[in-house]
Design a protein around this motif. Structure first.
Motif, PDB file in Angstrom:
ATOM      1  N   LEU A 118       3.401  -5.038   5.050  1.00 20.66           N
ATOM      2  CA  LEU A 118       4.566  -4.183   4.794  1.00 20.66           C
ATOM      3  C   LEU A 118       5.876  -4.903   5.093  1.00 20.66           C
ATOM      4  CD1 LEU A 118       3.353  -0.838   6.469  1.00 20.66           C
ATOM      5  CD2 LEU A 118       3.174  -1.477   4.056  1.00 20.66           C
ATOM      6  N   TYR A 119       6.760  -4.851   4.142  1.00 20.75           N
ATOM      7  CA  TYR A 119       8.138  -5.317   4.291  1.00 20.75           C
ATOM      8  C   TYR A 119       9.010  -4.094   4.497  1.00 20.75           C
ATOM      9  CZ  TYR A 119      12.770  -6.326   2.250  1.00 20.75           C
ATOM     10  OH  TYR A 119      14.107  -6.418   2.002  1.00 20.75           O
ATOM     11  N   LEU A 120       9.953  -4.175   5.439  1.00 25.05           N
ATOM     12  CA  LEU A 120      10.904  -3.081   5.667  1.00 25.05           C
ATOM     13  C   LEU A 120      12.319  -3.630   5.602  1.00 25.05           C
ATOM     14  CD1 LEU A 120       9.379  -1.379   8.864  1.00 25.05           C
ATOM     15  CD2 LEU A 120       9.022  -0.690   6.488  1.00 25.05           C
ATOM     16  N   GLY A 121      13.208  -2.916   4.940  1.00 26.82           N
ATOM     17  CA  GLY A 121      14.610  -3.310   4.917  1.00 26.82           C
ATOM     18  C   GLY A 121      15.482  -2.077   4.842  1.00 26.82           C
TER      19      GLY A 121
ATOM     20  N   SER B 249      -5.607  -0.132   9.451  1.00 24.56           N
ATOM     21  CA  SER B 249      -4.366  -0.300   8.692  1.00 24.56           C
ATOM     22  C   SER B 249      -3.194  -0.540   9.645  1.00 24.56           C
ATOM     23  CB  SER B 249      -4.103   0.955   7.854  1.00 24.56           C
ATOM     24  OG  SER B 249      -4.236   2.125   8.652  1.00 24.56           O
ATOM     25  N   SER B 250      -2.177  -1.224   9.151  1.00 24.94           N
ATOM     26  CA  SER B 250      -0.923  -1.325   9.896  1.00 24.94           C
ATOM     27  C   SER B 250      -0.008  -0.203   9.418  1.00 24.94           C
ATOM     28  CB  SER B 250      -0.267  -2.689   9.694  1.00 24.94           C
ATOM     29  OG  SER B 250       0.118  -2.880   8.346  1.00 24.94           O
ATOM     30  N   ALA B 251       1.034   0.080  10.205  1.00 22.43           N
ATOM     31  CA  ALA B 251       1.865   1.231   9.864  1.00 22.43           C
ATOM     32  C   ALA B 251       3.315   1.018  10.244  1.00 22.43           C
ATOM     33  CB  ALA B 251       1.343   2.485  10.568  1.00 22.43           C
ATOM     34  N   ALA B 252       4.183   1.695   9.470  1.00 26.73           N
ATOM     35  CA  ALA B 252       5.601   1.801   9.824  1.00 26.73           C
ATOM     36  C   ALA B 252       5.918   3.287   9.905  1.00 26.73           C
ATOM     37  CB  ALA B 252       6.468   1.129   8.763  1.00 26.73           C
TER      38      ALA B 252
ATOM     39  N   GLU C 114      -1.555  13.695 -10.680  1.00 29.41           N
ATOM     40  CA  GLU C 114      -2.525  13.703 -11.783  1.00 29.41           C
ATOM     41  C   GLU C 114      -3.924  13.325 -11.299  1.00 29.41           C
ATOM     42  OE1 GLU C 114      -2.310  14.498 -14.980  1.00 29.41           O
ATOM     43  OE2 GLU C 114      -0.138  14.762 -15.252  1.00 29.41           O
ATOM     44  N   THR C 115      -4.015  12.496 -10.272  1.00 27.33           N
ATOM     45  CA  THR C 115      -5.324  11.968  -9.863  1.00 27.33           C
ATOM     46  C   THR C 115      -5.717  12.385  -8.447  1.00 27.33           C
ATOM     47  OG1 THR C 115      -4.383   9.949  -8.904  1.00 27.33           O
ATOM     48  CG2 THR C 115      -4.909   9.886 -11.256  1.00 27.33           C
ATOM     49  N   GLY C 116      -4.758  12.816  -7.646  1.00 28.41           N
ATOM     50  CA  GLY C 116      -5.030  13.135  -6.247  1.00 28.41           C
ATOM     51  C   GLY C 116      -5.185  11.887  -5.386  1.00 28.41           C
ATOM     52  N   GLU C 117      -5.009  10.722  -5.998  1.00 23.38           N
ATOM     53  CA  GLU C 117      -5.192   9.477  -5.243  1.00 23.38           C
ATOM     54  C   GLU C 117      -3.872   9.000  -4.644  1.00 23.38           C
ATOM     55  OE1 GLU C 117      -7.245   6.960  -8.015  1.00 23.38           O
ATOM     56  OE2 GLU C 117      -9.043   8.214  -7.878  1.00 23.38           O
ATOM     57  N   ASP C 118      -3.951   7.894  -3.912  1.00 26.89           N
ATOM     58  CA  ASP C 118      -2.744   7.356  -3.291  1.00 26.89           C
ATOM     59  C   ASP C 118      -1.677   7.094  -4.353  1.00 26.89           C
ATOM     60  OD1 ASP C 118      -3.717   7.113  -0.534  1.00 26.89           O
ATOM     61  OD2 ASP C 118      -5.135   5.700  -1.399  1.00 26.89           O
ATOM     62  N   VAL C 119      -0.419   7.161  -3.934  1.00 27.39           N
ATOM     63  CA  VAL C 119       0.674   7.048  -4.909  1.00 27.39           C
ATOM     64  C   VAL C 119       0.825   5.642  -5.465  1.00 27.39           C
ATOM     65  CG1 VAL C 119       2.012   9.054  -4.173  1.00 27.39           C
ATOM     66  CG2 VAL C 119       2.366   6.855  -3.011  1.00 27.39           C
ATOM     67  N   LEU C 120       0.376   4.643  -4.707  1.00 26.17           N
ATOM     68  CA  LEU C 120       0.517   3.246  -5.133  1.00 26.17           C
ATOM     69  C   LEU C 120      -0.763   2.486  -4.775  1.00 26.17           C
ATOM     70  CD1 LEU C 120       4.187   2.584  -3.955  1.00 26.17           C
ATOM     71  CD2 LEU C 120       3.392   2.610  -6.340  1.00 26.17           C
ATOM     72  N   PRO C 121      -0.972   1.312  -5.362  1.00 23.98           N
ATOM     73  CA  PRO C 121      -2.224   0.583  -5.118  1.00 23.98           C
ATOM     74  C   PRO C 121      -2.375   0.034  -3.694  1.00 23.98           C
ATOM     75  CG  PRO C 121      -1.104  -0.250  -7.090  1.00 23.98           C
ATOM     76  CD  PRO C 121      -0.164   0.686  -6.426  1.00 23.98           C
ATOM     77  N   VAL C 122      -1.278  -0.408  -3.095  1.00 23.97           N
ATOM     78  CA  VAL C 122      -1.361  -1.073  -1.780  1.00 23.97           C
ATOM     79  C   VAL C 122      -0.913  -0.152  -0.653  1.00 23.97           C
ATOM     80  CG1 VAL C 122      -0.428  -2.970  -0.368  1.00 23.97           C
ATOM     81  CG2 VAL C 122      -1.063  -3.388  -2.773  1.00 23.97           C
TER      82      VAL C 122
ATOM     83  N   ARG D 112       5.058   8.166   7.712  1.00 23.98           N
ATOM     84  CA  ARG D 112       4.251   6.996   8.068  1.00 23.98           C
ATOM     85  C   ARG D 112       3.877   6.237   6.803  1.00 23.98           C
ATOM     86  NH1 ARG D 112      -1.615   6.187   9.046  1.00 23.98           N
ATOM     87  NH2 ARG D 112      -1.980   8.388   8.583  1.00 23.98           N
ATOM     88  N   ALA D 113       4.291   4.980   6.727  1.00 30.47           N
ATOM     89  CA  ALA D 113       3.875   4.107   5.622  1.00 30.47           C
ATOM     90  C   ALA D 113       2.728   3.253   6.139  1.00 30.47           C
ATOM     91  CB  ALA D 113       5.033   3.222   5.180  1.00 30.47           C
ATOM     92  N   HIS D 114       1.717   3.034   5.332  1.00 35.67           N
ATOM     93  CA  HIS D 114       0.549   2.272   5.793  1.00 35.67           C
ATOM     94  C   HIS D 114      -0.084   1.537   4.621  1.00 35.67           C
ATOM     95  CE1 HIS D 114      -2.118   5.237   3.937  1.00 35.67           C
ATOM     96  NE2 HIS D 114      -1.320   6.176   4.429  1.00 35.67           N
ATOM     97  N   ASP D 115      -1.068   0.714   4.927  1.00 34.48           N
ATOM     98  CA  ASP D 115      -1.717  -0.084   3.881  1.00 34.48           C
ATOM     99  C   ASP D 115      -3.192   0.288   3.713  1.00 34.48           C
ATOM    100  OD1 ASP D 115      -2.460  -1.113   6.328  1.00 34.48           O
ATOM    101  OD2 ASP D 115      -1.890  -3.184   5.882  1.00 34.48           O
ATOM    102  N   ARG D 116      -3.522   1.544   4.050  1.00 38.12           N
ATOM    103  CA  ARG D 116      -4.910   1.968   3.854  1.00 38.12           C
ATOM    104  C   ARG D 116      -5.383   1.863   2.403  1.00 38.12           C
ATOM    105  NH1 ARG D 116      -6.334   5.830   1.588  1.00 38.12           N
ATOM    106  NH2 ARG D 116      -4.934   7.454   2.343  1.00 38.12           N
TER     107      ARG D 116
END
Ligand code: GTQ
Length: 343
Positions: free
Chosen positions: A92-95, A277-280, A248-256, A325-329
């Motif tokens: 995760l990049y944060l700015g 997973s890591s988290a912000a 539309e799919t109920g899945e995560d909003v983005l791939p990563v 919470r942003a994460h990479d699950r």
């Protein structure tokens, strides 16, 4: 655990010959690349007080015109990697990005996906593939990889948002690049959260093939907060937390990257399981503290803090608090290793 051989045990002439041949022995490095039991993250928990960063960001507004910056951003560097690291965790990049009234940040497209959590200011917007997305406090706005986007500002006060990108992964894969283009024409209609996806549980009837890959790119905070309040009211007393999903799919909003929003009532504590997973965490509003791997972080409105993989995390709210919470699950799910451990 077997003690493995070290480099120093090997004769110098053999080490020199390996160097010359461009090879190295695995066994002295074995436990570095495959530690036993759990990863050994480089990432350390970070904390960024908005009060401390805000004046620096505003000063950047005086020092560097947006034309000279493309994106006027102060990057939140992982303390484990040092100031200047273009990442807050491994993935995760944060700015924090500033746009001043009347400014536009030029259109570009890149391979990593970007998301914004709006921190302050009215009148800002992002255009994603021709769709104008208003940015209001706490909104989550997505710019999926491969989608053209530019930012604009029609208000009177500075607008600030937190960028969360999966840039470190793309950079590591040597897959990160951008293209520039002219500002986009904006379709004259409200964004999809106000039209197709106005009500939870309802999507337009049409063939799945016709649905866009990323149908909803703005999640208005007012709705998130309303949902959390109702869930908290009728819940079992645990912390109310919702996942942001593709309607539309109920899945995560983005791939990563994945996102959740949490509500902690005044005095409420949360002791989540250890996660791979890591988290912000970004404080939309409220005050409290979190203990992350032994470090106590006192947080207030608009602050941001991070947690490494398998961090021990305890939250406690002094007043009613809302965190995103942003994460990479989602990435770890796809790779097949996402894991939670009870404490
Ligand atoms: O707004 O498109 O913080 O391209 C870093 C790279 C923001 C953006 C960042 C970007 C953007």
């Amino acid at each position: 655990m077997t003690q493995l051989g070290t480099l120093e045990e090997l004769p110098q002439d053999y080490r020199d010959a390996m160097d010359a041949a461009g090879v190295a022995p695995l066994w002295p490095m074995m436990r570095n690349v495959l530690p036993h039991g759990a990863p050994k993250p480089v990432t350390r928990s970070g904390y960024w007080s908005y009060q401390a960063v805000r004046p620096l960001l505003l000063r950047a507004g005086e020092l560097t015109p947006v034309e000279k910056a493309e994106r006027r951003v102060l990057v939140l560097s992982d303390p484990g990697r040092g100031v200047g690291a273009m990442q807050a965790t491994a993935s995760l990049y944060l700015g924090l990005q500033l746009l001043l009234p009347g400014e536009t940040a030029p259109a570009h497209v890149h391979t990593p996906s970007a998301t914004r959590i709006i921190v302050e200011g009215k009148g800002g917007y992002t255009v994603v593939d021709g769709e104008k997305l208003p940015m209001e406090d706490g909104d989550l706005v997505l710019t999926p990889g491969g989608d053209w986007h530019d930012h604009g500002h029609e208000g009177a006060e500075p607008v600030v948002w937190l960028d969360v990108l999966d840039l470190p992964l793309f950079y590591y894969l040597e897959g990160s690049y951008a293209k520039e283009g002219p500002l986009q024409a904006q379709r004259n209609r409200p964004d999809a959260s106000m039209v197709e996806y106005r009500a939870a549980g309802l999507v337009p009837s049409r063939s799945r093939a016709a649905a866009r890959r990323y149908p909803m790119t703005r999640f208005p905070w007012v709705r998130t907060e309303e949902a959390l309040r109702e869930i908290a009211k009728y819940g079992d007393g645990g912390v109310a937390e919702v996942d942001y999903v593709n309607p539309e799919t109920g899945e995560d909003v983005l791939p990563v990257m994945g996102f959740t929003a949490m509500m902690l009532a005044k005095g409420q504590a949360d002791h989540p399981p250890l996660r791979s997973s890591s988290a912000a965490f970004h404080v939309v509003k409220g005050r409290g503290r979190s203990r992350i791997d032994g470090r106590v972080i006192e947080w207030g409105p608009k602050d941001t803090f991070t947690a490494a993989p398998f961090a021990e995390i305890d939250h406690e709210a002094d007043e009613e608090s809302f965190l995103v919470r942003a994460h990479d699950r989602p990435l770890q799910d796809k790779l097949g290793y996402y894991e939670e451990r009870s404490r």
